[in-house]
Design an enzyme around this catalytic site. Structure first.
Site: not given
Ligand code: NGO
Length: 539
Positions: A353
């Site tokens: 992300e």
């Molecule tokens: C996503 C995000 C995380 C969050 C999570 C919550 C990934 C790999 N990045 O998973 O920062 O905490 O969802 O479900």
């Protein structure tokens, strides 16, 4: 000595002797029959590869001898671990003895070449007289011990003495895992969890033969591992957490203690520093890591300001800057210090992300991180987005929701760790009534997290590219051990079974019965779990 005076008494005595003789022959059988009726291997999760009941039982008593083959301190330590699991509830004082050869009675642990079992498999043979546990490597003995624990009555898990007969069904179990990576992740960044919680987490997952603990050590809200060359990361970046409460961090000494504790449970720690996004806690600790380069924003989207301490749960608003000279000095120092205290082969660089990092910068970052990780003698793991960089067969890519990136990683020869958010994200709610957790990916009931195979996800992956499975527990909404346990149980044991047991041996209908049988065990272990209506709990 008995004395018979009258005829009637003599007749009675004769009948008594005949009955006793008959019992000598058949009572053993009767004991065997009753054992068969009440004792089975149905309490074991993950389900063993093969098991055969012989119809009798071994009884653990205070006279039982616990013996290990002489010559290996490591095997002796596993014997001691077993004694420590057995002594509190039985009230026995079993001591580990060593012997040159297998004894005729008691419990015996030994290494023994049996290549079919691989590096983590074991064989346990149980007769009325002796339990013989063998494996190629100590790890296999450790997993065999977990099986023995589950074969004993659930009361064995109590911390104080219980009344009871400590019987184990007799027979043979041969068992080994399908996947080499059987992981559980704990996010200690969004909310911090102290040493005792982490150790309990390790013990809880070790019981289900999990062998990887991935610690998510940094995120926008907190930096949780001491880095001596950048001390403010923890003294400033570790001070708070989601909701604004007191955060915390592990000193390097404490981290080493966690690693050693995990190692004693045959669990490898994989530390994650999330970069180049999810990095606000570092930006907030060191002004020099910020360049003031304006961030690319989606129109109309209001994002938290990167560089100030953050206690909310938004994602994708912070980034390291590629043109900032200090950036790579910082990254290299962090990876060097982390590599030095991490005996496991991998460092996790995050990579998820990075919504405000330019795509070309992102790719350059990942390529540079890989070089640095390798230069410090480690292999790189990252979330699925890193597939955009130059990943190769030495890297592991953690799939969480993009089929495209999973396929890309696989086409570059990288190994995949399967963490499908719709199946194994332990932070997802069970249903709409669950108080803890998030629901952006799915509601995940206990059957959802069990009913899947790694190959059938992400557009049919080839078995050879799949390293294993990992269940992440993100901690935006959880604050203490009770919360952790509630989201972990009952899903984690099923996920561990997906990772360990052959798919052909698994069925939800049979599994839910075995799962229901764990309730007494969890009560004895004081585990706070979600009582799914899908499971026939046996209390
Ligand atoms: C996503 C995000 C995380 C969050 C999570 C919550 C990934 C790999 N990045 O998973 O920062 O905490 O969802 O479900």
């Amino acid at each position: 000595m008995m004395h018979f005076s009258s005829k009637a008494t003599r007749l009675f005595a004769a009948a008594f002797f005949m009955a006793s003789f008959a019992c000598l022959v058949s009572c053993k059988k009767q004991k065997a029959a009753s054992a068969e009726a009440t004792l089975s291997f149905e309490s074991v999760i993950p389900k063993p590869v093969s098991d055969t009941l012989s119809g009798s039982a071994f009884e653990l008593t205070k006279a039982t001898k616990l013996t290990v083959a002489s010559g290996s301190e490591e095997v002796k330590a596993i014997g001691q671990y077993l004694a420590d699991r057995l002594n509190p509830a039985t009230g026995f004082d079993l001591k580990v003895e060593t012997a040159e050869k297998a004894p005729e009675s008691g419990i015996y642990l030994a290494l023994n070449e049996d290549t079919a079992l691989g590096a983590e498999g074991y064989e346990v043979k149980i007769t009325e007289e002796v339990i013989t546990l063998t494996a190629n490597k100590p790890a296999g003995l450790f997993y065999g011990v977990q099986t023995l624990r589950q074969l004993l009555p659930a009361a064995i898990e109590h911390a104080v003495v219980q009344q009871g007969q400590w019987e184990i069904a007799a027979g043979t179990i041969r068992d080994y895992p399908q996947y080499a990576w059987r992981g559980a992740m704990l996010d200690v960044a969004r909310h911090f969890f102290g040493m005792e919680d982490v150790k309990r987490y390790i013990d809880l997952v070790a019981a289900y033969k999990v062998n990887v603990l991935h610690l998510h050590l940094s995120d926008d809200q907190g930096w949780r591992i001491e880095i001596k060359s950048w001390p403010k990361l923890t003294t400033e970046g570790g001070l708070t957490q989601v909701g604004g409460g007191k955060g915390g961090y592990y000193t390097q000494e404490q981290y080493k203690e966690i690693v050693a504790y995990a190692q004693s449970r045959y669990i490898t720690v994989i530390p994650e520093i999330d970069m180049p996004g999810h990095i606000n806690s570092a930006l907030a600790s060191y002004a020099e890591l910020n360049t003031g380069i304006p961030l690319k924003m989606e129109p109309g989207k209001i994002r938290p300001t990167a560089g100030k301490v953050y206690t909310g749960i938004e994602v994708g608003f912070s980034t390291l800057h590629i043109k900032n000279e200090r950036t790579f000095k910082f990254v290299d120092d962090v990876l060097r210090e982390l590599a030095a205290i991490t005996p496991g082969p991998y460092l996790h660089i995050g990579g998820d992300e990075a919504a405000v990092t330019k795509k070309e910068d992102y790719i350059a970052f990942i390529n540079k991180f890989k070089e640095m990780v390798n230069a410090h003698g480690k292999k790189m793991v990252g979330w699925e987005e890193i597939a955009q960089g130059n990943v190769d067969s030495t890297d592991a890519v953690q799939y969480w929701h993009s089929e495209k990136y999973a396929q890309l990683a696989s086409s570059k020869g990288a190994k995949l760790i399967m963490s499908p958010s719709v199946k194994v994200y332990l932070d997802m709610k069970y249903d709409s009534l669950t108080k803890l957790g998030l629901n952006w990916a799915a509601y995940i009931e206990v059957d959802d997290s069990y009913n899947w195979t790694p190959q059938s996800l992400a557009g049919e992956l080839e078995q050879k590219n799949i390293l294993g499975i990992e269940a992440p527990l993100w901690s935006e909404t959880i604050e203490n051990m009770d919360d952790i346990e509630y989201l972990l149980f009952p899903r984690l044991p099923g996920i561990a079974e997906v990772a360990w047991s052959p798919a052909a041996n698994r069925s939800w209908e049979a599994y839910r019965i075995r799962l229901g049988n764990q309730a007494k065990r969890w009560k004895a272990m004081e585990i706070n779990y979600y009582r799914s209506v899908l499971v026939p709990w046996v209390d």
